[in-house]
Design a protein around this motif. Structure first.
Motif, PDB file in Angstrom:
ATOM      1  N   LYS A 183      31.594 -16.684  -2.150  1.00  0.00           N
ATOM      2  CA  LYS A 183      30.834 -17.750  -1.491  1.00  0.00           C
ATOM      3  C   LYS A 183      30.553 -17.380  -0.034  1.00  0.00           C
ATOM      4  CE  LYS A 183      30.736 -22.743  -0.696  1.00  0.00           C
ATOM      5  NZ  LYS A 183      29.655 -22.578   0.220  1.00  0.00           N
ATOM      6  N   ARG A 238      27.710 -14.862  -0.158  1.00  0.00           N
ATOM      7  CA  ARG A 238      26.432 -15.467  -0.550  1.00  0.00           C
ATOM      8  C   ARG A 238      25.896 -16.384   0.543  1.00  0.00           C
ATOM      9  NH1 ARG A 238      27.590 -15.160  -6.447  1.00  0.00           N
ATOM     10  NH2 ARG A 238      26.943 -13.013  -6.843  1.00  0.00           N
ATOM     11  N   ASP A 239      26.788 -17.113   1.235  1.00  0.00           N
ATOM     12  CA  ASP A 239      26.347 -17.963   2.346  1.00  0.00           C
ATOM     13  C   ASP A 239      25.709 -17.132   3.455  1.00  0.00           C
ATOM     14  OD1 ASP A 239      27.237 -20.206   1.009  1.00  0.00           O
ATOM     15  OD2 ASP A 239      29.060 -20.455   2.221  1.00  0.00           O
ATOM     16  N   LYS A 240      26.165 -15.877   3.601  1.00  0.00           N
ATOM     17  CA  LYS A 240      25.613 -14.976   4.612  1.00  0.00           C
ATOM     18  C   LYS A 240      24.467 -14.141   4.045  1.00  0.00           C
ATOM     19  CE  LYS A 240      29.936 -14.400   7.174  1.00  0.00           C
ATOM     20  NZ  LYS A 240      29.490 -14.622   8.551  1.00  0.00           N
ATOM     21  N   ARG A 241      24.102 -14.413   2.790  1.00  0.00           N
ATOM     22  CA  ARG A 241      23.041 -13.683   2.087  1.00  0.00           C
ATOM     23  C   ARG A 241      23.349 -12.190   1.991  1.00  0.00           C
ATOM     24  NH1 ARG A 241      19.279 -17.479   1.367  1.00  0.00           N
ATOM     25  NH2 ARG A 241      17.327 -16.416   1.065  1.00  0.00           N
TER      26      ARG A 241
END
Length: 151
Positions: free
Chosen positions: A6, A9-12
């Motif tokens: 997560k 993914r939050d930081k791409r």
């Protein structure tokens, strides 16, 4: 593992789960992997099995250019004293080393196989001019020929 994925993914940051549990329903539902085991007819027991003597491992590969961002975020969230990094170092024997080197130089698979015949699993590489000529290579050539120019 869910929390670490997560963070990425939050930081791409691109990431993908792998390991014995990576293609499990659990990892798919948690978003650790994009592989839907139902579509691939994989069994749930692959993840949790009474026959396993150890818990399943879930490895995650992160985009190498941005891996340090994930590491720093883990340190920030859990503390350096509670975080560790694990890696794998591959050691090649003669034949594998020659094949990988041949690939890096752009040789064809056939050429790589011919080079690999020059060495046994524990033998030193025989790079004498005579041996290279026997294998169809020009020992005077500084770099291997492009595959399109090979025989």
């Amino acid at each position: 593992m869910y929390e670490i994925v997560k963070i990425a993914r939050d930081k791409r940051i691109l990431c993908q789960g792998r390991g014995s549990a990576a293609n499990s329903a659990v990892c798919f539902v948690l978003g650790i992997t994009a592989v839907d085991p139902a579509r691939s007819s994989l069994l749930f027991e692959r993840f949790l099995s009474s026959e396993r003597d150890e818990p399943p491992d879930i490895d995650v590969d992160f985009e190498h250019e941005r891996r340090e961002e994930v590491i720093q975020a883990i340190y920030e969230k859990y503390g350096r004293e509670r975080a560790a990094m694990v890696s794998e170092v591959i050691c090649y024997r003669g034949k594998s080393a020659l094949r990988e080197t041949a690939k890096a130089f752009g040789l064809s698979l056939e050429q790589a196989d011919r080079l690999a015949q020059m060495v046994g699993p524990y033998d030193p590489i025989d790079t004498t001019s005579t041996r290279l000529k026997e294998m169809g290579f020009d020992p005077r050539q500084a770099y291997p020929a492009h595959p399109a120019n090979s025989r």
